[in-house]
Design an enzyme around this catalytic site. Structure first.
Site, PDB file in Angstrom:
ATOM      1  N   ASP A   1       0.820  -1.211   0.000  1.00 14.87           N
ATOM      2  CA  ASP A   1       0.000   0.000   0.000  1.00 14.87           C
ATOM      3  C   ASP A   1       0.854   1.261   0.000  1.00 14.87           C
ATOM      4  O   ASP A   1       2.078   1.208   0.180  1.00 14.87           O
ATOM      5  CB  ASP A   1      -0.973   0.012   1.199  1.00 14.87           C
TER       6      ASP A   1
ATOM      7  N   ASP B   1      -7.197  -2.721  14.324  1.00 13.71           N
ATOM      8  CA  ASP B   1      -8.594  -2.972  13.931  1.00 13.71           C
ATOM      9  C   ASP B   1      -8.718  -4.246  13.090  1.00 13.71           C
ATOM     10  O   ASP B   1      -9.764  -4.490  12.489  1.00 13.71           O
ATOM     11  CB  ASP B   1      -9.175  -1.754  13.184  1.00 13.71           C
TER      12      ASP B   1
ATOM     13  N   HIS C   1      -7.035  -5.051  10.373  1.00 15.34           N
ATOM     14  CA  HIS C   1      -6.837  -4.932   8.924  1.00 15.34           C
ATOM     15  C   HIS C   1      -5.558  -5.625   8.468  1.00 15.34           C
ATOM     16  O   HIS C   1      -4.605  -5.766   9.234  1.00 15.34           O
ATOM     17  CB  HIS C   1      -6.860  -3.459   8.475  1.00 15.34           C
TER      18      HIS C   1
ATOM     19  N   GLU D   1      -9.616  -1.955   5.592  1.00 15.69           N
ATOM     20  CA  GLU D   1     -10.235  -1.602   6.858  1.00 15.69           C
ATOM     21  C   GLU D   1     -11.523  -2.398   7.064  1.00 15.69           C
ATOM     22  O   GLU D   1     -12.041  -3.002   6.112  1.00 15.69           O
ATOM     23  CB  GLU D   1     -10.540  -0.097   6.857  1.00 15.69           C
TER      24      GLU D   1
HETATM   25  P1  PGA Z   1       2.484  -1.735  12.614  1.00 18.25           P
HETATM   26  O1  PGA Z   1       1.289  -1.665  11.535  1.00 18.25           O
HETATM   27  O2  PGA Z   1       3.410  -2.806  12.129  1.00 18.25           O
HETATM   28  O3  PGA Z   1       3.119  -0.387  12.576  1.00 18.25           O
HETATM   29  O4  PGA Z   1       1.861  -2.078  13.914  1.00 18.25           O
HETATM   30  C1  PGA Z   1       0.693  -2.840  11.111  1.00 18.25           C
HETATM   31  C2  PGA Z   1      -0.482  -2.532  10.183  1.00 18.25           C
HETATM   32  O5  PGA Z   1      -1.155  -1.504  10.356  1.00 18.25           O
HETATM   33  O6  PGA Z   1      -0.735  -3.339   9.277  1.00 18.25           O
END
Ligand code: PGA
Length: 264
Positions: free
Chosen positions: A67, A136, A138, A143
């Protein structure tokens, strides 16, 4: 789903790097799906250590990132292209012409998203997809509520994700509202998936995606439908799992099978 609980986040990084190195050692032209965020940083450090020790070359590897924020160009310090350059691509022998990160400044996103899908297909598909997980639930920026059949597209970020990611920006207001992201359907086409989760703030999402129902409200739960997923967790992230003992038991048997030892 192979669920492996390791004592610390460093152990998760080391084991994840072993899996990636194994993939590239087997196939020098491997196609890797890569992720940004704090979780894979230790894994990338381990890959760089292996490269510096002369144990691996990434020259022929193709990569696709999950992304990118919409509105941030490739040289913006908070863009995911900059992140990848800083934490991985520039520190080993990656050929950056083979390293794909979605374009956060595309002028026609419908066309652009289709072309990113096409590039993945043209490369022969992703051999190993590395994933983190959001608080959350995702994967990538899919999302809650994202279609489990979704493809590369624009997605609006939840308040929770924007708050989680604000630590990388000077102020919360600067966190973009939109991202271009691989869809759940795109991710599920990878031949193998490796999801990493570390820290107590992921324990809720971890329990939901491994032991809860398959639901678009927790897009990582879609991985229950994939035949070749490995989940690496540290102790705090695994804390709320109810079937931990059983996962450990399976893991012991799996290791004996791999070492060709008797299992019964
Ligand atoms: P993080 O993010 O590794 O910074 O916890 C993970 C994500 O949002 O997929």
């Amino acid at each position: 789903m192979r669920v492996i609980v390791l004592p610390t986040a460093d152990d998760v990084s080391r084991r994840a790097a072993e899996v990636i190195l194994g993939c590239v050692q087997k196939k020098s032209k491997a196609v890797l799906g890569l992720a940004t965020g704090s979780t894979p940083l230790g894994t990338y450090r381990e890959l760089i250590i292996a490269y510096c020790a002369g144990k691996i070359s990434f020259r022929e590897v193709t990569t696709f990132n999950l992304d990118e924020y919409v509105g941030l160009g490739p040289d913006h310090p908070q863009s995911y292209r900059s992140f990848m350059r800083e934490h991985l691509f520039s520190k080993a022998d990656f050929d950056e012409t083979k390293c794909h990160v979605p374009d956060g400044l595309a002028s026609d996103y419908e066309d652009y998203c289709e072309s990113y899908e096409q590039e993945i297909r043209d490369s022969g598909g992703i051999d190993l997809q590395l994933l983190g997980i959001g608080t959350d639930g995702h994967i990538a920026f899919n999302e809650p509520g994202s279609s489990l059949a979704s493809r590369v597209r624009l997605k609006a970020l939840t308040k929770e994700t924007r708050a989680d990611n604000s630590r990388f920006f000077a102020t919360g207001d600067e966190v973009p509202h939109l991202a271009v992201t691989m869809g759940v359907g795109t991710i599920l086409e990878a031949r193998r998936i490796l999801l990493l989760a570390t820290g107590a703030n992921k324990a809720n999402a971890v329990r939901a995606f491994i032991e809860g129902p398959v639901t678009a409200q927790v897009t990582a739960s879609s991985l229950q439908l994939h035949p070749h997923v490995t989940v690496l967790l540290d102790e705090p992230a695994a804390e709320w799992l109810q079937r931990r003992d059983y996962y450990n038991e399976i893991e012991q048997i799996q290791l004996r099978v791999e070492q060709r030892q008797p299992v019964a």
